[in-house]
Enzyme design. Sequence first.
Site, PDB file in Angstrom:
ATOM      1  N   GLY B 459      35.519   3.422  97.638  1.00  0.00           N
ATOM      2  CA  GLY B 459      36.609   3.822  96.754  1.00  0.00           C
ATOM      3  C   GLY B 459      36.674   3.110  95.415  1.00  0.00           C
ATOM      4  O   GLY B 459      37.235   3.640  94.462  1.00  0.00           O
ATOM      5  N   ILE B 597      34.624  -6.899  82.184  1.00  0.00           N
ATOM      6  CA  ILE B 597      35.080  -5.708  82.894  1.00  0.00           C
ATOM      7  C   ILE B 597      34.141  -4.571  82.516  1.00  0.00           C
ATOM      8  O   ILE B 597      34.138  -4.088  81.390  1.00  0.00           O
ATOM      9  CB  ILE B 597      36.534  -5.383  82.526  1.00  0.00           C
ATOM     10  N   PRO B 600      36.547  -0.256  82.877  1.00  0.00           N
ATOM     11  CA  PRO B 600      37.978  -0.565  82.775  1.00  0.00           C
ATOM     12  C   PRO B 600      38.873   0.294  83.655  1.00  0.00           C
ATOM     13  O   PRO B 600      39.805  -0.207  84.266  1.00  0.00           O
ATOM     14  CB  PRO B 600      38.289  -0.331  81.297  1.00  0.00           C
ATOM     15  N   GLU B 673      38.899  -8.229  95.837  1.00  0.00           N
ATOM     16  CA  GLU B 673      39.721  -9.086  96.707  1.00  0.00           C
ATOM     17  C   GLU B 673      40.845  -9.759  95.916  1.00  0.00           C
ATOM     18  O   GLU B 673      41.989  -9.800  96.369  1.00  0.00           O
ATOM     19  CB  GLU B 673      38.864 -10.162  97.393  1.00  0.00           C
TER      20      GLU B 673
END
Lengths: 327, 707
Positions: B459, B597, B600, B673
């Site tokens: 996902g 990143i 984004p 996480e």
Amino acid sequence: MINFQYLRTTSVKSAIALLLKDKNAKFLAGGTNLIDLMKRGVTAPEKLIDINHVPLKQIEQIGNKIHIGALATNTAVADHALIKEKLPLLSWALQAGASAQLRNVATVGGNMMQRTRCGYFYDTEMPCNKRQPGTGCGAMEGFNRMHAIFGTSEKCIAVHPSDMCVALTALDAEVVLANGKGERKIAFKDFHRLAGDTPQLDNNLKADEMIIRVEIPVNNLAKNYHYLKVRDRASYAFALVSVAAAFELNNNKITDIRLAMGGVAHKPWRLTASENFLKGKEATLSNFEKAAELAMTGAKGFGENNFKLKLAPNTIIEALNLAKSKA
Amino acid sequence: MEKKILKDDTDRVDGILKVTGQAKYFAEYELPGLTYGVLVTSTITKGKITGLDTRAAENAPGVIAVVSHLNKPSAAAYEQEGGPQMKIFYTDKIFYNGQPIAIVVANTFERATYAASLVKATYAKEEFNTDFAKALKDPKAKKLQGQADYKRGIENAYKTAEVKLEERYFLPIETHNPMELHGIIADWRPNNQVTVYAKTQGVKATQGTIANVFKIPMENIQVNSEFVGGGFGMALRTWPLEIATVMASKHIGKPVKVVITRMQMFTMVGNRPAAIQTIGLGADKDGKLTGITHRAYGETSTYENFTEGVVNMAKFMYQCDNVNTSYAIVPVDLGVPIWMRGPGEATGAFALESAIDEMAHALDMDPLDFRIKNDPETDQQKNKPFSSKNIKEAYKIGAEKIGWSNRKNKPGSLVEGPWQTGYGVSVGVFNANRGKASVKGVLKADGSLLLQSATSDIGPGTGTGMTLIANKLMKIPVNKITFELGDSSLPPAPSQGGSATLSTVGSAVNDVCVALKSAIAELAANSNMDATANFVEVLKKNNLPAIEVTKESQSGKEKDNYSMYSFSIHFVQVKVHALTGVVKVSKIVSVGDSGTIVSPKTARSQMLGGAVGGIGMALTEESIIDHRYGRYINNNFADYHVPVSADVPEIDVNFINKPDPYINPMGAKGMGEIALIGFSAAVANAVFNATGKRIRTLPITPDKVLA
Ligand SMILES: Cc1cc2nc3c(=O)[nH]c(=O)nc-3n(C[C@H](O)[C@H](O)[C@H](O)COP(=O)(O)OP(=O)(O)OC[C@H]3O[C@@H](n4cnc5c(N)ncnc54)[C@H](O)[C@@H]3O)c2cc1C
Ligand code: SF4
């Protein structure tokens, strides 16, 4: 396979005729409770009589009563202009129940007839006097956080989970039932039962009867009202405690008042003593607090639900506060 | 219209497939001759099966077979001594309530479901205990070391500190409950050829497990898992139910599909284990930490040990010369747990970050100032510099956005009618991992790039991240890049867990792209073309339809020289109702410090999901067992409360977005996480700030607030 026959009917008369023919038949309305119970093996009707095509969806005012057909959906009732205007408490209570998807198919009759959400009732491997009389009550000394604090019996401490029914109890509704011989009418507050020695019975509907409508007297309670539902998440959760409060104020004096609680008993719990106390009194916090205290007479916790002894009066006070500040 | 090159608000590359129903999940594959399996489960908690009457089931309409310990086909590894205790269908032992004991296969799902209800087991019952707290108190109950004890400086130094506290924190069992139910389609064909359609976070791991259990070559097994409807850790292993399905297919020689029920999701595919933790903190009067002690107990099963990193964070998160930790696991008669998002670190952070807040309060310090004061420059545990760490900047951004200056240090100061407002902060941290992975790249003369790796996407948007890495390096438009995953025949990659996929597989994508570029440059030079020539022209000029490169990539020495972690800061504002005890999270600001990143939009989605999961952990989620029976009471979505939309306020996601110079070529650290880790403590801290009530047992439900 656990087979069942699916029948469809279009009139009250034929629905009852079908029911009379077969003891093990059940009406199918929205199916949101019945089908789940069948899937879990809690119930296994041999016949499902689909009543969705019986013309009982009316929402109308006749004289000084509002009639709501047993097959009107929860959404249809909650969104109806007449209900929003004249019985907003009912609209709010309905909106507080289940989810939009469920409300779109759940019906007034089905909502009244929905069974408890007690986890032991749903698990056929567990003891439960309601599902299987004589097996014991799993919740009594088990997980009873959601359970009743009023009117409990040694056999069962389940609660009736409906929100709608709390509002209807408060609003002095009546239920019209049809049977082979005709119709009968009972007060809504007398429709559901306490568990007593017969926890398998949730209500006083007889085996050959069908709910056809509820009637609610028009009132002056559409200004100061609130349905406050305290739950574990903001939506789509059953009430820990809920309170339906509505009153008529004249110069800050309460001239008429209705109070009922959900999530605390085997039936919607009307707070008559609190109502009597508040009638004719000023709508002040201290009076609300006194009324809440009166409401708690006879309350009893079973361990995990002891918090309701505090939450219930608090919710009454807050519902009254919110009802007061509404207008 | 072609997508702009280097556009960095790229949508999820498979988003349209997903929202239009074209993405195919494991249960949607229609194989010829497909049959349906339903698992029969134990109704006792511990003991032995003494009899299994399958006759009625076998005679029921449409039933093809009932497979159990009485008639299972050979699973070579299970025939040997030793190995796991839970050898499905190779044991008559019952380890927990709801354990699969047989599988009924029929020609329809409904028939299998009915026939499964006809299988009657008899048992010899034994005494059991599913209550972790009870086991912990019982001196006779087993406690196993879960991680080596850690000590730096003086043990339990907090006890002699100027200001000290010692508190216990309780976390209940949580259940992952991804929307997609677990299951598998297994097709065992002649000559031991096996194809499975799985819901897995690791196609190679599933392939390996099946190969091991049945002792057949890896090459015989094809695992497909292109789309996964959420995992949160529960699909990090191949569960007994999956082996049972493969056995059933082997037994009947036909493909078998199993999709378990929502109720079985509580008992067959793991949970976040319950934990009881004690934190001792000591500080001097100026607010310098002088001692940290973190002792944790986690729940595990009797047939398999499960451990996780509950006490990791205490060792390095704060500057402190005296730190000691211990972690033990306590077996109970439940199914074995598995990592759930943020895994043990999320459990540990709830306790540590609550205690840090408690200490700040004891010192009458702003908890943010207290954290900043004790923020370490280097990792004292590993004795190494951090590869990158921008926590102070993250604190600043978050504090400003949440309006931290409105917070009052004195709890219960912000009252408006019955609502009390509070602010809370917490840190999250997780290992910035990088493993080993291979990627194949095929650069084609039609201007497209195909990338392949046997990684997964539960996902987070793996394909999107990989596509963007390639897009940046190759200057090929996003819609000309295809990233294929979820197929065990592709170049190997590790399972998707521990926030490592982007770092691990992304590095291999990087290396493949670099190699492809130099191959093109070489071709260009050899064919007298300009070094900057477009690869399409170069390939055409050389009459090449495509070139391909496969690269294996892993970290080098930098791994040993630096301490690498991803960090997050969660700020929340809550409103607590004084009369009803209802807690509403009214504002969230999360700041991620996880290097560059790369993608984004999907990165933001990770943070959103983490915050929602965090609200669940903090306020609503708890898997409840009646310990008299060892059975779950709330094993459905009506009673197991995950947050609904109305529980979730607007979530303000921010990233530091500064490359980590060492972790990998992209400078990107994992962030799945950290999106969740620490969040629950931020809520608990905010509830304290609002009310003065410190709640140390999750979830924070109205009854606890009122107590
Ligand atoms: C996940 C979930 C959450 C929910 N949350 C809430 C909540 O928060 N608050 C709340 O109030 N409710 C809640 N509900 C319950 C929901 O309101 C009921 O399921 C619904 O109202 C039942 O109506 P139905 O028409 O679907 O009934 P059905 O399932 O069709 O029928 C229920 C029973 O009523 C009988 N029946 C139906 N109509 C008649 C009739 N006219 N005469 C006699 N008997 C009849 C049926 O035979 C059956 O026994 C929830 C339900 C679910 C599944
Ligand atoms: S409370 Fe009632 S419904 Fe629940 S277990 Fe006891 S008898 Fe059954």
